[in-house]
Scaffold this motif. Structure first.
Motif, PDB file in Angstrom:
ATOM      1  N   PHE A   1      -3.284   5.862   7.893  1.00  0.00           N
ATOM      2  CA  PHE A   1      -2.551   4.718   8.682  1.00  0.00           C
ATOM      3  C   PHE A   1      -1.482   4.147   7.653  1.00  0.00           C
ATOM      4  O   PHE A   1      -0.467   3.903   8.126  1.00  0.00           O
ATOM      5  CB  PHE A   1      -3.256   3.683   9.034  1.00  0.00           C
ATOM      6  CG  PHE A   1      -2.790   2.531   9.793  1.00  0.00           C
ATOM      7  CD1 PHE A   1      -2.235   2.611  11.229  1.00  0.00           C
ATOM      8  CD2 PHE A   1      -2.630   1.463   9.173  1.00  0.00           C
ATOM      9  CE1 PHE A   1      -1.681   1.725  11.819  1.00  0.00           C
ATOM     10  CE2 PHE A   1      -2.090   0.332   9.870  1.00  0.00           C
ATOM     11  CZ  PHE A   1      -1.585   0.383  11.178  1.00  0.00           C
ATOM     12  N   ARG A   2      -1.926   3.906   6.490  1.00  0.00           N
ATOM     13  CA  ARG A   2      -1.075   3.364   5.628  1.00  0.00           C
ATOM     14  C   ARG A   2       0.153   4.413   5.302  1.00  0.00           C
ATOM     15  O   ARG A   2       1.297   3.857   4.982  1.00  0.00           O
ATOM     16  CB  ARG A   2      -1.680   2.934   4.201  1.00  0.00           C
ATOM     17  CG  ARG A   2      -2.624   1.605   4.282  1.00  0.00           C
ATOM     18  CD  ARG A   2      -3.130   1.105   2.919  1.00  0.00           C
ATOM     19  NE  ARG A   2      -4.094   2.135   2.270  1.00  0.00           N
ATOM     20  CZ  ARG A   2      -5.323   2.484   2.509  1.00  0.00           C
ATOM     21  NH1 ARG A   2      -5.771   1.479   3.399  1.00  0.00           N
ATOM     22  NH2 ARG A   2      -6.158   3.305   2.016  1.00  0.00           N
ATOM     23  N   SER A   3      -0.153   5.784   5.053  1.00  0.00           N
ATOM     24  CA  SER A   3       0.816   6.516   5.021  1.00  0.00           C
ATOM     25  C   SER A   3       1.647   6.606   6.124  1.00  0.00           C
ATOM     26  O   SER A   3       3.252   6.584   5.595  1.00  0.00           O
ATOM     27  CB  SER A   3       0.187   7.963   4.597  1.00  0.00           C
ATOM     28  OG  SER A   3       1.244   8.737   4.580  1.00  0.00           O
ATOM     29  N   ILE A   4       1.432   6.380   7.124  1.00  0.00           N
ATOM     30  CA  ILE A   4       2.284   6.426   8.415  1.00  0.00           C
ATOM     31  C   ILE A   4       3.258   5.271   8.337  1.00  0.00           C
ATOM     32  O   ILE A   4       4.479   5.304   8.522  1.00  0.00           O
ATOM     33  CB  ILE A   4       1.490   6.670   9.733  1.00  0.00           C
ATOM     34  CG1 ILE A   4       0.982   7.912   9.889  1.00  0.00           C
ATOM     35  CG2 ILE A   4       2.277   6.224  11.031  1.00  0.00           C
ATOM     36  CD1 ILE A   4      -0.152   8.159  10.998  1.00  0.00           C
ATOM     37  N   ALA A   5       2.707   4.280   8.012  1.00  0.00           N
ATOM     38  CA  ALA A   5       3.142   2.996   8.153  1.00  0.00           C
ATOM     39  C   ALA A   5       4.304   2.944   6.851  1.00  0.00           C
ATOM     40  O   ALA A   5       5.362   2.570   7.173  1.00  0.00           O
ATOM     41  CB  ALA A   5       2.311   1.745   7.805  1.00  0.00           C
ATOM     42  N   ARG A   6       3.993   3.507   5.622  1.00  0.00           N
ATOM     43  CA  ARG A   6       4.872   3.678   4.562  1.00  0.00           C
ATOM     44  C   ARG A   6       6.144   4.383   4.916  1.00  0.00           C
ATOM     45  O   ARG A   6       7.572   4.043   4.780  1.00  0.00           O
ATOM     46  CB  ARG A   6       4.172   3.890   3.512  1.00  0.00           C
ATOM     47  CG  ARG A   6       5.027   4.218   2.221  1.00  0.00           C
ATOM     48  CD  ARG A   6       4.206   4.589   0.795  1.00  0.00           C
ATOM     49  NE  ARG A   6       3.171   5.592   1.057  1.00  0.00           N
ATOM     50  CZ  ARG A   6       1.852   5.200   1.143  1.00  0.00           C
ATOM     51  NH1 ARG A   6       1.451   4.209   0.968  1.00  0.00           N
ATOM     52  NH2 ARG A   6       0.938   6.115   1.261  1.00  0.00           N
TER      53      ARG A   6
END
Length: 65
Positions: A10-15
Motif C-alpha cells: 500500500f505504501r509503495s502504491i501511494a508513493r
C-alpha cells in the motif's frame, strides 16, 4: 506477516502515485492503469489470505490483528 506485506505494498502504491502527481502533468491514463493494477493485485492477495470477517481497510490500518 500478511498485514506487514500489504501495508508495504500500500505504501509503495501511494508513493508511486505521489511521484506521478509530482511530475507536473498529473496522472496519465497509463499511470492510473498501473496504479489500479497494483491495487487490484494487492486486494486479490488480501482476499485470498484473509478471513471472511476481515476487510482490506481494517487490515491496512491495523484494526484487525
Amino acid at each position: 506477516t500478511l498485514a506487514a506485506q500489504l501495508c508495504a505494498e500500500f505504501r509503495s502504491i501511494a508513493r508511486l502515485e505521489r511521484e506521478y502527481r509530482r511530475s507536473g502533468n498529473g496522472i496519465s491514463p497509463s499511470e492510473r492503469a498501473e496504479l489500479n493494477r497494483r491495487f487490484d493485485r494487492m486486494e486479490m492477495n488480501f482476499r485470498a489470505s484473509a478471513s471472511a470477517s476481515g476487510n482490506l481497510f481494517d487490515l491496512l490500518f491495523g484494526l484487525v490483528g
